[in-house]
Design a protein around this motif. Sequence first.
Motif, PDB file in Angstrom:
ATOM      1  N   GLY A  96       0.809  -1.201   0.000  1.00 27.45           N
ATOM      2  CA  GLY A  96       0.000   0.000   0.000  1.00 27.45           C
ATOM      3  C   GLY A  96       0.849   1.261   0.000  1.00 27.45           C
ATOM      4  N   SER A  97       0.646   2.112   1.009  1.00 19.97           N
ATOM      5  CA  SER A  97       1.332   3.395   1.090  1.00 19.97           C
ATOM      6  C   SER A  97       2.799   3.283   1.457  1.00 19.97           C
ATOM      7  N   GLY A  98       3.237   2.101   1.894  1.00 17.31           N
ATOM      8  CA  GLY A  98       4.649   1.921   2.181  1.00 17.31           C
ATOM      9  C   GLY A  98       4.898   0.933   3.307  1.00 17.31           C
ATOM     10  N   ILE A  99       5.778  -0.024   3.049  1.00 19.04           N
ATOM     11  CA  ILE A  99       6.130  -1.037   4.037  1.00 19.04           C
ATOM     12  C   ILE A  99       7.572  -1.439   3.790  1.00 19.04           C
ATOM     13  N   SER A 100       8.228  -1.968   4.805  1.00 24.59           N
ATOM     14  CA  SER A 100       9.524  -2.614   4.598  1.00 24.59           C
ATOM     15  C   SER A 100       9.470  -3.998   5.219  1.00 24.59           C
ATOM     16  N   THR A 132      -3.507   2.194   0.335  1.00 29.67           N
ATOM     17  CA  THR A 132      -4.121   1.538   1.480  1.00 29.67           C
ATOM     18  C   THR A 132      -3.093   1.310   2.577  1.00 29.67           C
ATOM     19  N   ASP A 133      -3.567   1.103   3.800  1.00 28.05           N
ATOM     20  CA  ASP A 133      -2.660   0.850   4.917  1.00 28.05           C
ATOM     21  C   ASP A 133      -1.924  -0.466   4.698  1.00 28.05           C
ATOM     22  N   PRO A 134      -0.628  -0.511   5.008  1.00 26.45           N
ATOM     23  CA  PRO A 134       0.114  -1.763   4.862  1.00 26.45           C
ATOM     24  C   PRO A 134      -0.388  -2.839   5.827  1.00 26.45           C
TER      25      PRO A 134
END
Length: 298
Positions: A96-100, A132-134
């Motif tokens: 979604g909007s960003g994850i690692s 979307t939320d990760p």
Amino acid sequence: MLDLVISARRRDLGGFEVGRVLPFMMRRMVGPFVFFDHMGPVDLPPHVPRTTDVRPHPHIGLSTVTYLFDGEIMHRDSTGARQAIRPGAVNWMTAGSGISHSERFDGPIRETGGRMHGIQAWVALPENAEETDPSFIHHGAEELPVFGEAGMTARLIAGDAYGLTNTVKTHSPLFYLHAELQPGARLSVPGGYAERAAYVVKGRLELGGHEYGAGQMLVFAGGSDPILKALEPSTVMLLGGEPLGPRHIWWNFVSSRKDRIEQAKADWKAGRIRLPLGDDSEFIPLPEEPRPSPEPMS
């Protein structure tokens, strides 16, 4: 019946090789599937070095799907998820909007070694879900529908096919299956989707009087009703769905907008995407050499 045949290109990830199938110059996506890597098979020696691990790295605008045939990988991500990935299970991470996340050999395989074999796919998100939320969701092998007939068994990894569905949350219409075929067994490719493909993990298949082998992805023409016949014991992944429109990809970032990818680059370089909980002492830096963005995927 066949639109294209894509052969996997070998890539060295610094400890084991993968076969890169998607994206391909002549076929960037199949439905929402924007990336498809065949990991191994490789027999890792005892005391697997940590340099073989995949250190923390970022994603945006997609879901990753890790599916193993052999081995074990420990997944950690910035939502706090920590999950051992084992054969037959579904591990669906929505960036979604960003994850690692990181992927490490922290289980028994670290000490004893063993065979690693699996598929990592990326599924692009529709435009209304790109931010979307990760999240991370794990489904054990026992939770997934399994079906079969003479000489064939199959597991529905995600989506809808053959009148079956499962509880793996997806953001657009798709199907993803793992099938095992004995010699002479036949398998029809699911209908009802605009784009479909089959990837031969191992073995040999016959279609329309032609033979296809391990490392080849068969992309089917719309409106066809392909039936695959196994010529020897074979493992096949079936995938497809509805197209989402053009996508750009750079490193680990996927988006419908080039400016969003530029923002993701800046966010990772500046440390604005948090690192995985419990694995935040190192990370893969943004590639220093600029890479030209490929043409939009369709």
